[in-house]
Design an enzyme around this catalytic site. Structure first.
Site, PDB file in Angstrom:
ATOM      1  N   CYS A  58     -26.749  -0.201 -24.644  1.00  0.00           N
ATOM      2  CA  CYS A  58     -27.947  -0.490 -25.435  1.00  0.00           C
ATOM      3  C   CYS A  58     -29.236  -0.039 -24.756  1.00  0.00           C
ATOM      4  CB  CYS A  58     -28.003  -1.975 -25.776  1.00  0.00           C
ATOM      5  SG  CYS A  58     -26.658  -2.430 -26.879  1.00  0.00           S
ATOM      6  N   HIS A 117     -35.194  -2.973 -27.953  1.00  0.00           N
ATOM      7  CA  HIS A 117     -33.819  -2.846 -28.434  1.00  0.00           C
ATOM      8  C   HIS A 117     -33.538  -4.036 -29.352  1.00  0.00           C
ATOM      9  CE1 HIS A 117     -29.609  -2.418 -28.807  1.00  0.00           C
ATOM     10  NE2 HIS A 117     -29.342  -3.508 -28.114  1.00  0.00           N
ATOM     11  N   ASN A 146     -27.452  -4.280 -34.756  1.00  0.00           N
ATOM     12  CA  ASN A 146     -27.550  -3.648 -33.441  1.00  0.00           C
ATOM     13  C   ASN A 146     -26.895  -2.265 -33.513  1.00  0.00           C
ATOM     14  OD1 ASN A 146     -27.358  -2.850 -30.784  1.00  0.00           O
ATOM     15  ND2 ASN A 146     -26.601  -4.822 -30.024  1.00  0.00           N
TER      16      ASN A 146
HETATM   17  O1  UT7 Z   1     -27.009  -5.379 -27.296  1.00  0.00           O
HETATM   18  C1  UT7 Z   1     -26.695  -5.476 -25.979  1.00  0.00           C
HETATM   19  C2  UT7 Z   1     -26.731  -6.799 -25.372  1.00  0.00           C
HETATM   20  N1  UT7 Z   1     -26.247  -7.856 -26.212  1.00  0.00           N
HETATM   21  C3  UT7 Z   1     -27.014  -8.898 -26.479  1.00  0.00           C
HETATM   22  O2  UT7 Z   1     -28.148  -8.927 -26.075  1.00  0.00           O
HETATM   23  C4  UT7 Z   1     -26.400 -10.024 -27.262  1.00  0.00           C
HETATM   24  C5  UT7 Z   1     -26.693 -11.334 -26.581  1.00  0.00           C
HETATM   25  N2  UT7 Z   1     -26.060 -12.487 -27.230  1.00  0.00           N
HETATM   26  C6  UT7 Z   1     -26.420 -12.898 -28.450  1.00  0.00           C
HETATM   27  O3  UT7 Z   1     -27.209 -12.290 -29.135  1.00  0.00           O
HETATM   28  C7  UT7 Z   1     -25.836 -14.199 -28.944  1.00  0.00           C
HETATM   29  O4  UT7 Z   1     -25.180 -14.827 -27.868  1.00  0.00           O
HETATM   30  C8  UT7 Z   1     -24.861 -14.056 -30.140  1.00  0.00           C
HETATM   31  C9  UT7 Z   1     -25.622 -13.690 -31.386  1.00  0.00           C
HETATM   32  C10 UT7 Z   1     -23.806 -13.012 -29.831  1.00  0.00           C
HETATM   33  C11 UT7 Z   1     -24.188 -15.396 -30.400  1.00  0.00           C
HETATM   34  O5  UT7 Z   1     -25.171 -16.399 -30.631  1.00  0.00           O
HETATM   35  P1  UT7 Z   1     -25.149 -17.789 -29.815  1.00  0.00           P
HETATM   36  O6  UT7 Z   1     -26.246 -18.588 -30.347  1.00  0.00           O
HETATM   37  O7  UT7 Z   1     -25.178 -17.437 -28.352  1.00  0.00           O
HETATM   38  O8  UT7 Z   1     -23.774 -18.376 -30.255  1.00  0.00           O
HETATM   39  P2  UT7 Z   1     -22.558 -18.809 -29.315  1.00  0.00           P
HETATM   40  O9  UT7 Z   1     -21.810 -17.594 -28.869  1.00  0.00           O
HETATM   41  O10 UT7 Z   1     -23.044 -19.768 -28.307  1.00  0.00           O
HETATM   42  O11 UT7 Z   1     -21.689 -19.591 -30.365  1.00  0.00           O
HETATM   43  C12 UT7 Z   1     -22.144 -20.818 -30.948  1.00  0.00           C
HETATM   44  C13 UT7 Z   1     -21.114 -21.245 -31.967  1.00  0.00           C
HETATM   45  C14 UT7 Z   1     -19.681 -21.198 -31.450  1.00  0.00           C
HETATM   46  O12 UT7 Z   1     -18.968 -22.280 -32.002  1.00  0.00           O
HETATM   47  P3  UT7 Z   1     -18.661 -23.590 -31.127  1.00  0.00           P
HETATM   48  O13 UT7 Z   1     -17.879 -23.108 -29.944  1.00  0.00           O
HETATM   49  O14 UT7 Z   1     -20.029 -24.126 -30.751  1.00  0.00           O
HETATM   50  O15 UT7 Z   1     -17.904 -24.454 -32.085  1.00  0.00           O
HETATM   51  C15 UT7 Z   1     -19.140 -19.906 -31.996  1.00  0.00           C
HETATM   52  O16 UT7 Z   1     -17.749 -19.922 -32.157  1.00  0.00           O
HETATM   53  O17 UT7 Z   1     -21.144 -20.347 -33.075  1.00  0.00           O
HETATM   54  C16 UT7 Z   1     -19.823 -19.849 -33.338  1.00  0.00           C
HETATM   55  N3  UT7 Z   1     -19.909 -18.514 -33.870  1.00  0.00           N
HETATM   56  C17 UT7 Z   1     -20.101 -18.255 -35.171  1.00  0.00           C
HETATM   57  N4  UT7 Z   1     -20.233 -19.074 -36.238  1.00  0.00           N
HETATM   58  C18 UT7 Z   1     -20.414 -18.505 -37.449  1.00  0.00           C
HETATM   59  C19 UT7 Z   1     -19.839 -17.333 -33.212  1.00  0.00           C
HETATM   60  N5  UT7 Z   1     -19.962 -16.313 -34.067  1.00  0.00           N
HETATM   61  C20 UT7 Z   1     -20.123 -16.869 -35.294  1.00  0.00           C
HETATM   62  C21 UT7 Z   1     -20.301 -16.335 -36.583  1.00  0.00           C
HETATM   63  N6  UT7 Z   1     -20.455 -17.184 -37.626  1.00  0.00           N
HETATM   64  N7  UT7 Z   1     -20.362 -15.012 -36.818  1.00  0.00           N
END
Ligand code: UT7
Length: 332
Positions: A115, A256, A286
């Site tokens: 990225c 980004h 993204n």
């Molecule tokens: O581009 C290069 C670098 N990449 C980045 O900068 C990405 C950095 N990370 C992020 O943007 C975020 O971490 C994500 C968007 C990928 C995820 O968001 P988050 O707020 O960090 O969510 P999380 O991974 O902590 O997940 C929270 C909850 C989980 O459920 P539990 O374990 O709390 O029950 C996930 O399983 O959300 C759940 N979850 C979803 N729920 C509905 C994960 N993906 C989804 C989804 N829909 N698509």
């Protein structure tokens, strides 16, 4: 004494495929919903390349960029393709692009920095111009993320989209404009937080790697989020301080587009209001190496990006890789 040669962006172009995948579509294939996707990421839609590869998207973006330029393609010196989804391991996608656009005298290469790839490629291209040896360098970010996305994994499939965008770098006659400075970093400690596990020399493709879905993007989202939010903001503030650039003097942050929350936090640390931040994550998700030049192209064509505007470009990605760049827009 001779003045230092500076590189400036003198043309921009873009390509996004026609096929739109909205959040409702993802509700039909994985356990997710529009509200979660919008509030956690800022994404409403992304694009899907149904026919063609990364080199095709790069060529469409370059053709879009060159359509109003009246120079012979033999004058193109270098083509740098930033991508994590090359058409194949080798030859480089840059070779395929060179042939398709008929740049008969060019050399080129692919640059892999995920990225942050466009930023790294732009600095590399600028250095080639600054060397005095090259006069026309094409930098294109092109990623067919759908080729490495597991559409059964809700953690990753909602995030990415396909797109390409290109810029032309040339020496600038007026050194008020162009690329002034950059801060670029890598840290291999991030190597297992965001990567494709198999297909390389460490774990070559086999029936087992395919069965175990190891040829797709793996991301520990929470871990990446934590370092990205700090890393991107730190280098953005650092480049402002290094160049005595006050927030009033910055026309736009061009970040980004991985997560709107990371973008908002960076803008806040820089003291910028929301109207000074370029955004396209809502429309395209993204798009990895394409996010930043896509923003530049669309804002320029919409008349929102003007000659003399000071920009801070910033990115964070797999590796880890991250960085920022300070430039002054020189196109009328
Ligand atoms: O581009 C290069 C670098 N990449 C980045 O900068 C990405 C950095 N990370 C992020 O943007 C975020 O971490 C994500 C968007 C990928 C995820 O968001 P988050 O707020 O960090 O969510 P999380 O991974 O902590 O997940 C929270 C909850 C989980 O459920 P539990 O374990 O709390 O029950 C996930 O399983 O959300 C759940 N979850 C979803 N729920 C509905 C994960 N993906 C989804 C989804 N829909 N698509």
């Amino acid at each position: 004494m001779q003045n230092k040669i500076k590189a400036a962006i003198t043309a921009v172009g873009m390509y996004v495929p026609d096929k739109v995948l909205d959040n409702k579509y993802f509700e039909s294939i994985v356990d997710t919903n529009d509200e979660w996707i919008k509030t956690r990421t800022g994404i409403s839609e992304r694009r899907l390349m149904e026919n063609g590869a990364t080199s095709d998207m790069a060529v469409y973006a370059i053709e879009d960029m060159l359509k109003d330029k009246n120079f012979d393609r033999d004058e193109i010196d270098v083509i740098i393709v930033s991508t994590v989804t090359p058409d194949m391991f080798f030859p480089a996608t840059a070779c395929l692009v060179q042939e398709k656009i008929g740049a008969n005298n060019a050399w080129g290469f692919d640059l892999s920095a995920a990225c942050s790839g466009f930023l790294f490629a732009l600095q590399t291209g600028a250095s080639l111009i600054e060397s005095g040896r090259y006069k026309k360098v094409i930098v294109v970010g092109s990623d067919k993320m759908s080729a490495i996305t597991d559409y059964t994994d809700r953690n990753t499939c909602i995030l990415f989209g396909d797109a390409a965008s290109a810029v032309l770098l040339e020496p600038t006659e007026d050194d008020k404009y162009g690329i002034h400075d950059s801060i670029l970093r890598v840290d291999g400690k991030g190597k297992e937080a965001l990567y494709m596990k198999a297909g390389g020399s460490a774990l070559p493709a086999s029936h087992e790697t395919v069965d175990n879905k190891l040829h797709y993007i793996y991301q520990d989202g929470k871990a990446v989020f934590k370092v990205a939010v700090k890393g991107m903001a730190d280098v953005s503030v650092e480049i402002m301080e290094k160049n005595n650039l006050h927030s009033d003097e910055v026309a736009y942050l061009v970040p980004h587009q991985a997560n709107l929350r990371i973008i908002d936090a960076t803008a806040q640390r820089m003291g910028l209001s929301k109207d000074k931040v370029m955004i396209n994550i809502d429309k395209y998700g993204n798009t990895t190496a394409a996010t930043i030049p896509l923003c530049l192209t669309e804002y320029y064509r919409d008349g929102k990006l003007k000659k003399g505007d000071n920009l801070v470009l910033a990115a964070f990605g797999a590796g880890y890789t991250w960085g920022s760049m300070y430039l002054t827009w020189g196109m009328d």
